[in-house]
Design a protein around this motif. Structure first.
Motif, short mmCIF file in Angstrom:
data_model
loop_
_atom_site.label_atom_id
_atom_site.label_comp_id
_atom_site.label_asym_id
_atom_site.label_seq_id
_atom_site.Cartn_x
_atom_site.Cartn_y
_atom_site.Cartn_z
N PRO A 1 1.43 -1.20 0.29
CA PRO A 1 0.13 -0.09 0.16
C PRO A 1 0.73 1.97 0.19
O PRO A 1 -0.43 2.27 -0.64
CB PRO A 1 -0.88 -0.30 1.30
N LEU A 2 1.93 1.55 0.56
CA LEU A 2 2.83 2.54 0.56
C LEU A 2 3.29 2.44 -0.84
O LEU A 2 2.77 4.00 -0.84
CB LEU A 2 3.93 2.38 1.46
N MET B 1 -0.67 6.26 -6.70
CA MET B 1 -2.22 7.21 -7.09
C MET B 1 -1.73 8.77 -6.84
O MET B 1 -2.51 9.45 -7.41
CB MET B 1 -2.90 6.19 -6.01
N ARG B 2 -1.22 8.62 -5.71
CA ARG B 2 -0.86 10.12 -5.71
C ARG B 2 -0.34 11.18 -6.87
O ARG B 2 -0.97 11.78 -6.88
CB ARG B 2 -0.03 10.65 -4.20
N ILE B 3 0.59 11.01 -7.25
CA ILE B 3 1.21 11.27 -8.69
C ILE B 3 0.72 11.38 -9.69
O ILE B 3 0.20 12.75 -10.47
CB ILE B 3 2.15 10.19 -9.28
N TRP B 4 -0.34 10.19 -9.87
CA TRP B 4 -1.41 10.75 -11.51
C TRP B 4 -2.44 11.46 -10.68
O TRP B 4 -3.12 12.29 -11.82
CB TRP B 4 -1.95 8.63 -11.36
N ILE C 1 9.10 12.25 -6.61
CA ILE C 1 9.43 11.31 -5.29
C ILE C 1 10.43 11.35 -4.72
O ILE C 1 10.49 10.84 -3.29
CB ILE C 1 9.55 9.94 -6.01
N ALA C 2 11.77 11.96 -5.24
CA ALA C 2 12.92 11.45 -4.48
C ALA C 2 12.48 13.06 -3.05
O ALA C 2 14.41 13.33 -2.30
CB ALA C 2 14.24 11.70 -5.03
N SER D 1 6.60 11.75 -0.32
CA SER D 1 7.33 10.39 -0.74
C SER D 1 8.31 9.35 0.80
O SER D 1 8.28 8.72 -0.18
CB SER D 1 7.26 10.87 -2.52
N GLN D 2 8.83 10.30 0.55
CA GLN D 2 9.90 10.96 1.37
C GLN D 2 9.76 10.06 2.71
O GLN D 2 10.19 9.25 3.45
CB GLN D 2 11.33 11.52 1.98
N LEU D 3 8.85 10.00 3.24
CA LEU D 3 8.59 9.40 4.33
C LEU D 3 7.66 8.01 4.30
O LEU D 3 8.36 7.40 5.07
CB LEU D 3 6.92 10.14 5.30
#
Length: 486
Positions: free
Chosen positions: A430-431, A437-440, A456-457, A462-464
């Motif tokens: 799920p991570l 899903m978030r980026i889309w 993402i980097a 995303s880091q979390l």
């Protein structure tokens, strides 16, 4: 007596490369020629052996340049328009081919005369000076130039104007009182960093993924090899970025954001960019020689693939995104080669699907932000606006496929061998799904316009997720639940 009283009787000669335009027409034509047919790269040294005049003739005779696509300096154009209104005779005096210069002059409608290089004469430096002195006499003309090649002409001119000077032209201007029309200062470290896209080096952290998953990343030899591989890949990738920008100069100048790149904006001249790129390639080769031979082979394949992508593939429908996904996966393969890790086909399958999703989201954003008609193609790409929904569907499906591969891997014998408590790493599914899903969703909202891997980097959410996933993997292999009474 005011020295400007008789200016209208003095012809004003203007250099083209680096002066009237921020770039260099010869280099632009070289890269356009190679992009049209990469085999011409093999002919360039042969032509150069015949002398600079022949080299220019061979290149210019094979390339057609749209004058409207060139990066004209607005400050110089305003200056020339003002001088034209005062009645001065304007001459375009360039080392570029005379026929190309003639089309540029016709496009601008400012020049009364054009002189340039021919198949027999390279009209540069001393040759240009001799031509102008022969036609107008010593100190019988004013001259606008920018580089050390123009210093000889400055010395024969009545008055000299300097544009974005290099070191030698600036020194001459300081010593002789030449007027500086445009001064962007010396090339700054910031400009070089932007040209090399150092922020994109974050992608090369993928090299460490095989060692991390094999739990060998902190072994001294492995760590040294990973650091070397990271910089070898990063230096080579930056060199490719420079060449890519040189291939796409005309398109980048018309792009709303890419026009600010140092090469497209004229902050760095093409010759300097090429020197830096070859220097980085040399450093990359030196580092590669200290690593396992297989890594060198993978790096060479990456260079061939990414060069092909820059020259042709990125303009081909769908093959471009498949190639991008493959280039990301090559980084993982390079990491395996650098540390001698066994190939993991689970990892490679996950990588292909995951990065295909990210490549598609990048194309989706480009289409969504492009101001083009429904049937018009995206500049330099094979996509049209009506492709957006298909791209979005394929991108999300590819992301979900990556999750399926990950879930199957987590139930494989390899995971039970590596982790004492493999059930603890199941939340990674799920991570990763959250990341995709978030980026889309952000792309659909038009709240995302960056490179997805770099996003993402650098995105804290995303880091979390990445840190949480890493913690789960560590706990699954390191925590002794019996000792904790569980």
């Amino acid at each position: 007596m005011d020295a400007r009283v008789d200016d209208t009787a003095i012809a004003l000669a203007v250099d083209l490369d680096g002066t009237l335009i921020s770039g260099d027409l010869l280099w632009e034509c070289v890269f356009r020629l190679v992009r049209a047919n990469p085999l011409f790269a093999l002919m360039l040294p042969v032509w150069l052996l015949g002398g600079k005049a022949r080299f220019k003739h061979e290149v210019f005779s094979r390339v057609s340049v749209d004058p409207a696509s060139l990066g004209y300096r607005p400050e110089v154009l305003r200056f020339l328009e003002a001088e034209k209104e005062r009645g001065r005779v304007l001459i375009l005096a360039t080392a570029s081919a005379q026929d190309h210069a003639g089309r540029i002059a016709a496009h601008l409608g400012l020049f009364d005369r054009v002189i340039g290089s021919t198949p027999d004469t390279n009209l540069k430096s001393a040759a240009k000076r001799a031509r102008l002195v022969a036609d107008y006499g010593d100190a019988g003309f004013d001259y606008v130039g920018n580089s050390r090649d123009d210093v000889a002409v400055f010395e024969a001119a009545r008055r000299s104007y300097v544009v974005a000077p290099d070191r030698e032209a600036r020194a001459w201007s300081d010593a002789h009182g030449g007027a500086i029309l445009v001064d962007h200062g010396q090339t700054s470290l910031t400009d070089v960093v932007r040209m090399l896209r150092v922020h994109q080096w974050a992608k090369n952290v993928l090299i460490a993924v095989p060692a991390v998953l094999a739990h060998t990343v902190f072994e001294p030899v492995t760590l040294v090899h990973l650091i070397g591989a990271f910089f070898a890949f990063s230096f080579l990738a930056s060199a490719v970025y420079v060449f890519n920008d040189l291939f796409d100069l005309s398109m980048d100048r018309r792009h709303p954001t890419k026009c600010k790149r140092p090469l497209a904006a004229g902050r760095i001249d093409p010759a300097t960019g090429i020197k830096i790129a070859f220097g980085l390639m040399a450093f990359s080769v030196l580092i590669t020689m200290t690593l396992p031979p297989l890594f060198g082979i993978v790096l060479a394949l990456y260079f061939v693939a990414t060069t092909a992508y820059s020259l042709k593939v990125k303009r081909w429908l769908l093959l471009d995104v498949l190639t991008l996904a493959g280039l990301y996966t090559v980084r993982i393969i390079a990491g395996m080669a650098a540390v001698g890790a066994e190939p993991s086909y689970w990892l490679l399958a996950f990588s292909i699907f995951f990065f295909l999703s990210l490549a598609l989201v990048k194309r989706y954003v480009e289409l969504d932000l492009a101001k083009i008609s429904e049937r018009q193609r995206l500049s330099g790409r094979g996509y049209r606006p009506e492709d957006k929904e298909v791209i979005a569907q394929a991108g999300m499906a590819s992301g979900f496929s990556a999750i399926v591969v990950l879930a199957l891997y987590l139930d494989s014998p390899a995971v039970y061998q590596l982790y004492d408590h493999p059930w603890m790493i199941w939340p990674i599914c799920p991570l990763v799904l959250y990341l995709i899903m978030r980026i889309w969703i952000l792309a659909k909202r038009r709240e995302f316009n960056d490179d997805p891997v770099v996003f993402i980097a650098t995105d804290w959410r995303s880091q979390l997720m990445i840190v949480f996933g890493a913690a789960l993997m560590f706990a699954a292999g390191a925590v002794d639940f019996h000792a904790l009474g569980l």
